[in-house]
Design a protein around this motif. Structure first.
Motif, PDB file in Angstrom:
ATOM      1  N   PRO A  98       7.850   1.340   3.254  1.00  0.00           N
ATOM      2  CA  PRO A  98       7.195   1.433   1.944  1.00  0.00           C
ATOM      3  C   PRO A  98       6.919   2.856   1.479  1.00  0.00           C
ATOM      4  O   PRO A  98       6.545   3.060   0.328  1.00  0.00           O
ATOM      5  N   THR A  99       7.092   3.850   2.352  1.00  0.00           N
ATOM      6  CA  THR A  99       6.855   5.233   1.935  1.00  0.00           C
ATOM      7  C   THR A  99       8.067   5.835   1.217  1.00  0.00           C
ATOM      8  O   THR A  99       7.972   6.917   0.654  1.00  0.00           O
ATOM      9  N   ARG A 100       9.194   5.141   1.247  1.00  0.00           N
ATOM     10  CA  ARG A 100      10.407   5.706   0.654  1.00  0.00           C
ATOM     11  C   ARG A 100      10.345   5.745  -0.868  1.00  0.00           C
ATOM     12  O   ARG A 100      10.707   6.730  -1.492  1.00  0.00           O
ATOM     13  N   SER A 101       9.925   4.657  -1.478  1.00  0.00           N
ATOM     14  CA  SER A 101       9.902   4.606  -2.946  1.00  0.00           C
ATOM     15  C   SER A 101       8.729   3.778  -3.434  1.00  0.00           C
ATOM     16  O   SER A 101       8.900   2.652  -3.908  1.00  0.00           O
ATOM     17  N   PRO A 102       7.507   4.308  -3.285  1.00  0.00           N
ATOM     18  CA  PRO A 102       6.330   3.551  -3.715  1.00  0.00           C
ATOM     19  C   PRO A 102       6.348   3.281  -5.215  1.00  0.00           C
ATOM     20  O   PRO A 102       6.472   4.197  -6.026  1.00  0.00           O
ATOM     21  N   ASP A 103       6.246   2.031  -5.586  1.00  0.00           N
ATOM     22  CA  ASP A 103       6.273   1.626  -6.984  1.00  0.00           C
ATOM     23  C   ASP A 103       5.469   0.340  -7.099  1.00  0.00           C
ATOM     24  O   ASP A 103       5.903  -0.714  -6.638  1.00  0.00           O
ATOM     25  N   GLN A 104       4.290   0.418  -7.714  1.00  0.00           N
ATOM     26  CA  GLN A 104       3.406  -0.730  -7.790  1.00  0.00           C
ATOM     27  C   GLN A 104       4.023  -1.910  -8.525  1.00  0.00           C
ATOM     28  O   GLN A 104       3.598  -3.045  -8.345  1.00  0.00           O
ATOM     29  N   LEU A 105       5.010  -1.671  -9.350  1.00  0.00           N
ATOM     30  CA  LEU A 105       5.614  -2.736 -10.143  1.00  0.00           C
ATOM     31  C   LEU A 105       6.901  -3.271  -9.531  1.00  0.00           C
ATOM     32  O   LEU A 105       7.595  -4.077 -10.141  1.00  0.00           O
ATOM     33  N   SER A 106       7.226  -2.807  -8.325  1.00  0.00           N
ATOM     34  CA  SER A 106       8.468  -3.226  -7.687  1.00  0.00           C
ATOM     35  C   SER A 106       8.211  -4.347  -6.680  1.00  0.00           C
ATOM     36  O   SER A 106       7.410  -4.194  -5.764  1.00  0.00           O
ATOM     37  N   ALA A 107       8.918  -5.460  -6.854  1.00  0.00           N
ATOM     38  CA  ALA A 107       8.794  -6.565  -5.901  1.00  0.00           C
ATOM     39  C   ALA A 107       9.341  -6.161  -4.540  1.00  0.00           C
ATOM     40  O   ALA A 107       8.850  -6.613  -3.503  1.00  0.00           O
ATOM     41  N   ARG A 108      10.360  -5.308  -4.518  1.00  0.00           N
ATOM     42  CA  ARG A 108      10.932  -4.859  -3.242  1.00  0.00           C
ATOM     43  C   ARG A 108       9.944  -3.982  -2.488  1.00  0.00           C
ATOM     44  O   ARG A 108       9.876  -4.012  -1.260  1.00  0.00           O
ATOM     45  N   TRP A 109       9.182  -3.172  -3.219  1.00  0.00           N
ATOM     46  CA  TRP A 109       8.168  -2.345  -2.564  1.00  0.00           C
ATOM     47  C   TRP A 109       7.063  -3.236  -1.991  1.00  0.00           C
ATOM     48  O   TRP A 109       6.561  -2.991  -0.900  1.00  0.00           O
ATOM     49  N   LEU A 110       6.696  -4.291  -2.732  1.00  0.00           N
ATOM     50  CA  LEU A 110       5.702  -5.236  -2.226  1.00  0.00           C
ATOM     51  C   LEU A 110       6.204  -5.890  -0.944  1.00  0.00           C
ATOM     52  O   LEU A 110       5.449  -6.084   0.011  1.00  0.00           O
ATOM     53  N   LEU A 111       7.491  -6.213  -0.925  1.00  0.00           N
ATOM     54  CA  LEU A 111       8.078  -6.797   0.277  1.00  0.00           C
ATOM     55  C   LEU A 111       8.031  -5.808   1.439  1.00  0.00           C
ATOM     56  O   LEU A 111       7.775  -6.183   2.590  1.00  0.00           O
ATOM     57  N   ALA A 112       8.268  -4.520   1.153  1.00  0.00           N
ATOM     58  CA  ALA A 112       8.201  -3.502   2.198  1.00  0.00           C
ATOM     59  C   ALA A 112       6.774  -3.368   2.737  1.00  0.00           C
ATOM     60  O   ALA A 112       6.567  -3.179   3.938  1.00  0.00           O
ATOM     61  N   LEU A 113       5.782  -3.495   1.848  1.00  0.00           N
ATOM     62  CA  LEU A 113       4.391  -3.470   2.297  1.00  0.00           C
ATOM     63  C   LEU A 113       4.101  -4.649   3.221  1.00  0.00           C
ATOM     64  O   LEU A 113       3.443  -4.503   4.253  1.00  0.00           O
ATOM     65  N   GLY A 114       4.594  -5.827   2.838  1.00  0.00           N
ATOM     66  CA  GLY A 114       4.402  -6.993   3.676  1.00  0.00           C
ATOM     67  C   GLY A 114       5.075  -6.849   5.028  1.00  0.00           C
ATOM     68  O   GLY A 114       4.536  -7.272   6.058  1.00  0.00           O
ATOM     69  N   SER A 115       6.240  -6.215   5.017  1.00  0.00           N
ATOM     70  CA  SER A 115       6.957  -5.983   6.274  1.00  0.00           C
ATOM     71  C   SER A 115       6.150  -5.070   7.191  1.00  0.00           C
ATOM     72  O   SER A 115       6.024  -5.326   8.390  1.00  0.00           O
ATOM     73  N   ARG A 116       5.598  -3.998   6.624  1.00  0.00           N
ATOM     74  CA  ARG A 116       4.778  -3.095   7.440  1.00  0.00           C
ATOM     75  C   ARG A 116       3.522  -3.795   7.936  1.00  0.00           C
ATOM     76  O   ARG A 116       3.067  -3.568   9.069  1.00  0.00           O
ATOM     77  N   LEU A 117       2.955  -4.681   7.119  1.00  0.00           N
ATOM     78  CA  LEU A 117       1.782  -5.440   7.525  1.00  0.00           C
ATOM     79  C   LEU A 117       2.083  -6.292   8.754  1.00  0.00           C
ATOM     80  O   LEU A 117       1.319  -6.292   9.727  1.00  0.00           O
ATOM     81  N   VAL A 118       3.207  -6.996   8.726  1.00  0.00           N
ATOM     82  CA  VAL A 118       3.591  -7.821   9.868  1.00  0.00           C
ATOM     83  C   VAL A 118       3.794  -6.955  11.109  1.00  0.00           C
ATOM     84  O   VAL A 118       3.356  -7.304  12.215  1.00  0.00           O
ATOM     85  N   GLN A 119       4.441  -5.811  10.932  1.00  0.00           N
ATOM     86  CA  GLN A 119       4.723  -4.944  12.074  1.00  0.00           C
ATOM     87  C   GLN A 119       3.444  -4.381  12.680  1.00  0.00           C
ATOM     88  O   GLN A 119       3.247  -4.425  13.907  1.00  0.00           O
ATOM     89  N   GLU A 120       2.546  -3.865  11.836  1.00  0.00           N
ATOM     90  CA  GLU A 120       1.337  -3.231  12.361  1.00  0.00           C
ATOM     91  C   GLU A 120       0.365  -4.258  12.959  1.00  0.00           C
ATOM     92  O   GLU A 120      -0.192  -4.030  14.039  1.00  0.00           O
ATOM     93  N   VAL A 121       0.168  -5.365  12.262  1.00  0.00           N
ATOM     94  CA  VAL A 121      -0.740  -6.384  12.787  1.00  0.00           C
ATOM     95  C   VAL A 121      -0.146  -7.024  14.049  1.00  0.00           C
ATOM     96  O   VAL A 121      -0.868  -7.346  14.992  1.00  0.00           O
ATOM     97  N   GLY A 122       1.174  -7.164  14.073  1.00  0.00           N
ATOM     98  CA  GLY A 122       1.820  -7.675  15.274  1.00  0.00           C
ATOM     99  C   GLY A 122       1.592  -6.780  16.477  1.00  0.00           C
ATOM    100  O   GLY A 122       1.316  -7.253  17.586  1.00  0.00           O
ATOM    101  N   THR A 123       1.683  -5.463  16.257  1.00  0.00           N
ATOM    102  CA  THR A 123       1.431  -4.514  17.340  1.00  0.00           C
ATOM    103  C   THR A 123      -0.016  -4.607  17.817  1.00  0.00           C
ATOM    104  O   THR A 123      -0.297  -4.568  19.020  1.00  0.00           O
ATOM    105  N   LEU A 124      -0.945  -4.750  16.863  1.00  0.00           N
ATOM    106  CA  LEU A 124      -2.353  -4.894  17.237  1.00  0.00           C
ATOM    107  C   LEU A 124      -2.585  -6.163  18.047  1.00  0.00           C
ATOM    108  O   LEU A 124      -3.311  -6.154  19.045  1.00  0.00           O
ATOM    109  N   LEU A 125      -1.967  -7.267  17.618  1.00  0.00           N
ATOM    110  CA  LEU A 125      -2.146  -8.530  18.331  1.00  0.00           C
ATOM    111  C   LEU A 125      -1.591  -8.465  19.746  1.00  0.00           C
ATOM    112  O   LEU A 125      -2.194  -8.984  20.689  1.00  0.00           O
ATOM    113  N   THR A 126      -0.436  -7.823  19.886  1.00  0.00           N
ATOM    114  CA  THR A 126       0.164  -7.699  21.213  1.00  0.00           C
ATOM    115  C   THR A 126      -0.739  -6.903  22.151  1.00  0.00           C
ATOM    116  O   THR A 126      -0.992  -7.295  23.291  1.00  0.00           O
ATOM    117  N   GLY A 127      -1.251  -5.767  21.651  1.00  0.00           N
ATOM    118  CA  GLY A 127      -2.141  -4.952  22.465  1.00  0.00           C
ATOM    119  C   GLY A 127      -3.455  -5.649  22.774  1.00  0.00           C
ATOM    120  O   GLY A 127      -3.978  -5.556  23.891  1.00  0.00           O
TER     121      GLY A 127
END
Length: 237
Positions: A98-127
């Motif tokens: 999501p740091t590549r092309s931040p755009d509040q009106l972009s659905a693809r950027w929203l998807l990238a935010l969701g992807s990072r959310l899954v990755q970071e929360v997943g890492t927290l859950l594993t630890g």
């Protein structure tokens, strides 16, 4: 058994995507032996044993108990979670950033935010699972129906202002021992649920919109030529 487990290893992700192993994982929401699984899934016991070993090797199933039956020991397995999520970390360099092309009106950027959310929360859950601790988190899920695109735009602006004000009020860059948290807020349209297929035997005899019996044709009435104002698509914001 966990409610949700996050798969972070490519080999484990590959193992979970195998069609037979997916069926085994779904069936092992309740503990079962290889013999019971083979009978339920219509597979050879030897084949089920092979897939169970692969799933166990990747931590997707675990031994629940061993039962002694005469000279034979029956191993009973269960899935390690009720459901699984494959982390974008599995894709490594090609996962959304999501740091590549931040755009509040972009659905693809929203998807990238969701992807990072899954990755970071997943890492927290594993630890946290390894340390036998809980993860401090918070989530809101709400549904809102807008009358117009103008209302949607005004809502988005108000939401952005409210979040920015809260962040400014509580953010303390110099707090000793402080912990950084990420706030993710998204707004997206809910995908429409596909309508069930019409029965060709009765389709001609029912009203297309309500499903009620269609009225008899009125030959004295003028044809309805008014435009359909309810099916237009709103411009994306």
């Amino acid at each position: 058994m966990l409610d949700v487990a996050v798969i972070e290893e490519p080999a484990a992700a590959e193992a979970s995507l195998d069609p037979i192993r997916r069926r085994i994982l779904a069936t092992l929401a309740e503990p079962g032996s290889a013999a019971a699984l083979a009978a339920r899934l219509g597979l050879a016991r030897q084949k089920v044993n092979y897939h169970l070993k692969e799933l166990e090797r990747h931590g997707l199933v675990e031994l629940a108990e061993e039962r002694r039956k005469g000279n034979v020991t029956e191993r009973v397995y269960r899935a390690t979670a009720a459901s699984y999520v494959i982390s974008p970390a599995v894709l490594a360099a090609v996962s959304p950033d999501p740091t590549r092309s931040p755009d509040q009106l972009s659905a693809r950027w929203l998807l990238a935010l969701g992807s990072r959310l899954v990755q970071e929360v997943g890492t927290l859950l594993t630890g946290a699972a390894r340390a036998q601790r809980r993860v401090a988190s918070f989530g809101i899920d709400a549904e809102v129906r807008f009358a117009s695109t103008a209302d949607r735009a005004a809502f988005a602006d108000g939401l952005a202002e409210a979040v920015a004000a809260l962040v400014a009020r509580y953010h303390d860059e110099s707090a000793p021992g402080g912990r950084s948290h990420r706030v993710v807020v998204g707004l997206h349209q809910i995908p429409a649920t596909p309508a069930p297929a019409a029965d060709p035997k009765t389709e001609a005899d029912t009203d297309a919109d309500t499903g009620a019996p269609a009225p008899a044709a009125d030959t004295d009435s003028a044809p309805d030529t008014a435009p359909d104002t309810g099916s237009g698509q709103e411009n994306a914001r």
